[in-house]
Design a protein around this motif. Sequence first.
Motif, PDB file in Angstrom:
ATOM      1  N   THR A 169      -2.378  -1.695  -4.920  1.00 50.52           N
ATOM      2  CA  THR A 169      -3.279  -2.456  -4.040  1.00 50.52           C
ATOM      3  C   THR A 169      -3.196  -1.965  -2.605  1.00 50.52           C
ATOM      4  O   THR A 169      -3.638  -2.636  -1.688  1.00 50.52           O
ATOM      5  N   CYS A 170      -2.606  -0.796  -2.414  1.00 49.95           N
ATOM      6  CA  CYS A 170      -2.401  -0.282  -1.052  1.00 49.95           C
ATOM      7  C   CYS A 170      -3.731   0.006  -0.355  1.00 49.95           C
ATOM      8  O   CYS A 170      -4.574   0.729  -0.896  1.00 49.95           O
ATOM      9  N   PRO A 171      -3.924  -0.553   0.844  1.00 53.28           N
ATOM     10  CA  PRO A 171      -5.181  -0.289   1.570  1.00 53.28           C
ATOM     11  C   PRO A 171      -5.234   1.141   2.135  1.00 53.28           C
ATOM     12  O   PRO A 171      -6.282   1.605   2.550  1.00 53.28           O
ATOM     13  N   ASN A 172      -4.088   1.827   2.137  1.00 52.05           N
ATOM     14  CA  ASN A 172      -4.062   3.182   2.698  1.00 52.05           C
ATOM     15  C   ASN A 172      -4.406   4.268   1.675  1.00 52.05           C
ATOM     16  O   ASN A 172      -4.434   5.441   1.992  1.00 52.05           O
ATOM     17  N   VAL A 173      -4.610   3.845   0.419  1.00 52.63           N
ATOM     18  CA  VAL A 173      -4.988   4.813  -0.609  1.00 52.63           C
ATOM     19  C   VAL A 173      -6.468   4.627  -0.912  1.00 52.63           C
ATOM     20  O   VAL A 173      -6.886   3.520  -1.219  1.00 52.63           O
ATOM     21  N   ARG A 233       7.355  -4.129  -1.974  1.00 54.29           N
ATOM     22  CA  ARG A 233       7.208  -3.060  -0.987  1.00 54.29           C
ATOM     23  C   ARG A 233       6.358  -1.937  -1.577  1.00 54.29           C
ATOM     24  O   ARG A 233       6.543  -1.544  -2.726  1.00 54.29           O
ATOM     25  N   CYS A 234       5.433  -1.448  -0.797  1.00 53.94           N
ATOM     26  CA  CYS A 234       4.508  -0.419  -1.265  1.00 53.94           C
ATOM     27  C   CYS A 234       5.222   0.924  -1.411  1.00 53.94           C
ATOM     28  O   CYS A 234       5.984   1.345  -0.546  1.00 53.94           O
ATOM     29  N   GLY A 235       4.964   1.614  -2.535  1.00 51.01           N
ATOM     30  CA  GLY A 235       5.576   2.918  -2.769  1.00 51.01           C
ATOM     31  C   GLY A 235       4.901   4.033  -1.992  1.00 51.01           C
ATOM     32  O   GLY A 235       5.444   5.126  -1.867  1.00 51.01           O
ATOM     33  N   VAL A 236       3.715   3.775  -1.464  1.00 55.42           N
ATOM     34  CA  VAL A 236       2.978   4.809  -0.752  1.00 55.42           C
ATOM     35  C   VAL A 236       3.244   4.733   0.752  1.00 55.42           C
ATOM     36  O   VAL A 236       3.751   5.669   1.363  1.00 55.42           O
ATOM     37  N   CYS A 237       2.922   3.571   1.343  1.00 57.89           N
ATOM     38  CA  CYS A 237       3.038   3.484   2.804  1.00 57.89           C
ATOM     39  C   CYS A 237       4.289   2.746   3.245  1.00 57.89           C
ATOM     40  O   CYS A 237       4.535   2.602   4.435  1.00 57.89           O
ATOM     41  N   LYS A 238       5.096   2.265   2.285  1.00 56.77           N
ATOM     42  CA  LYS A 238       6.369   1.554   2.543  1.00 56.77           C
ATOM     43  C   LYS A 238       6.202   0.207   3.254  1.00 56.77           C
ATOM     44  O   LYS A 238       7.168  -0.390   3.712  1.00 56.77           O
ATOM     45  N   GLY A 276       4.535  -6.414   1.221  1.00 55.03           N
ATOM     46  CA  GLY A 276       3.480  -7.373   0.916  1.00 55.03           C
ATOM     47  C   GLY A 276       2.436  -6.871  -0.071  1.00 55.03           C
ATOM     48  O   GLY A 276       1.594  -7.619  -0.530  1.00 55.03           O
ATOM     49  N   HIS A 277       2.448  -5.592  -0.421  1.00 55.21           N
ATOM     50  CA  HIS A 277       1.549  -5.108  -1.464  1.00 55.21           C
ATOM     51  C   HIS A 277       2.231  -3.961  -2.197  1.00 55.21           C
ATOM     52  O   HIS A 277       3.289  -3.499  -1.783  1.00 55.21           O
ATOM     53  N   ASN A 278       1.654  -3.519  -3.301  1.00 57.15           N
ATOM     54  CA  ASN A 278       2.234  -2.382  -4.013  1.00 57.15           C
ATOM     55  C   ASN A 278       1.280  -1.190  -3.938  1.00 57.15           C
ATOM     56  O   ASN A 278       0.208  -1.279  -3.328  1.00 57.15           O
TER      57      ASN A 278
HETATM   58 ZN   LIG Z   1       0.679   0.610   1.056  1.00 59.66          ZN
END
Ligand SMILES: [Zn+2]
Length: 362
Positions: free
Chosen positions: A302-306, A289-294, A297-299
């Motif tokens: 590798t978050c596409p929102n950053v 689970r991504c720490g930025v956008c929650k 499937g990615h962390n």
């Molecule tokens: Zn993310």
Amino acid sequence: MSDRQKGLLKAISEVFSNAFNRYCARHIFANFKSYFPDVKVRNLFWAASRSTNIKDFNVAMEGIKAVDLGAYTWLKDIPVDNWSKHAFGTDVKVDHVTNNLTESFNSQIDSIRNKPILQLVESLRTKVMKKFSKREQKAKDWLTDLPPSVRAKVNKFQREGRHIQVIHVGNSEFEVLHEPVTVLVDFSKAICDCGVWQIYGIPCKHAMACITHLGVSLIPYVASCLSKEAYMLTYAGKIHPIPDESSWPQIKGDKVHPPANKRKPGRSKLARRTESDELASHKRSYVLRCGVCKAIGHNKRTCPNVPSHAKKKKKSDELAPGKCTGNFFILTSRLIIPTHCDPSSLVFSAIATAASPQYQVQ
Ligand SMILES: [Zn+2]
Ligand SMILES: [Zn+2]
């Protein structure tokens, strides 16, 4: 069925001299594709292995020959009755070309395989005992004369044979018109030109069309070893439980001790040795689970929102040698000095030069 281990082949030919022996096609394929990676011959390999008749087999092999003569001769060197369905002995009524089924056995025993020998045998006995009883019970509830897995194949062949035209030649013979070919079915021998009936032990789509034409029951034409009755007989045997050790009879004589345990150097290996072509089980035990956008499937790395420049900030900016963050002075990414050190001191200069030769104290 083996992976062609040399010792095993020799042992099988000695101990089970009458047994049919197959080579796992997945294993042959792993070797094959390392020499011949062309995707065309790779697909044709499986077509050849799964051919249920010599005609289809020859078509696949000629295809391989046309693409890569080396691949063709490489395969020709392996006895064909070990890896292609059409050449298998027809007494077995099993069409498997891979030993994938041993994988399910491996996963069954995975939790007990590292136990000492007595516990291992005891755990295996309990597992097998449970399995036998469970399967025997399950089979009693089946409403049809065929096990569900056999029934599924029968249904498939019936569906496929629905629109096939047949000509009853007489006696037990049929001519079946299935564009673009004509195949012959012989009920007295339970065979069809396509090869499926004799290998699977289940009437093929052509034979199914004939059975529909005659309006008879198909059950007598399914090999008896695939019946519900045979299934129940397989699991009818019982492994009787062993009473607790305390109630065993006392026997006079020398006490038998286990052999001295010789520990090999190094850490003992727990994992089963896997073949080079086996898929490694890199299963995650948690959900990523991504720490930025929650999102799942990615962390955060590798978050596409950053934005990509923001991710690199740390390395290129925050820890840049020579930068002062207020409280600390960064010499190298590994050497950070509190700013209360006096940069003009000799000690500071020595540390700084040693740690980062390009840093010059003015
Ligand atoms: Zn993310
Ligand atoms: Zn057929």
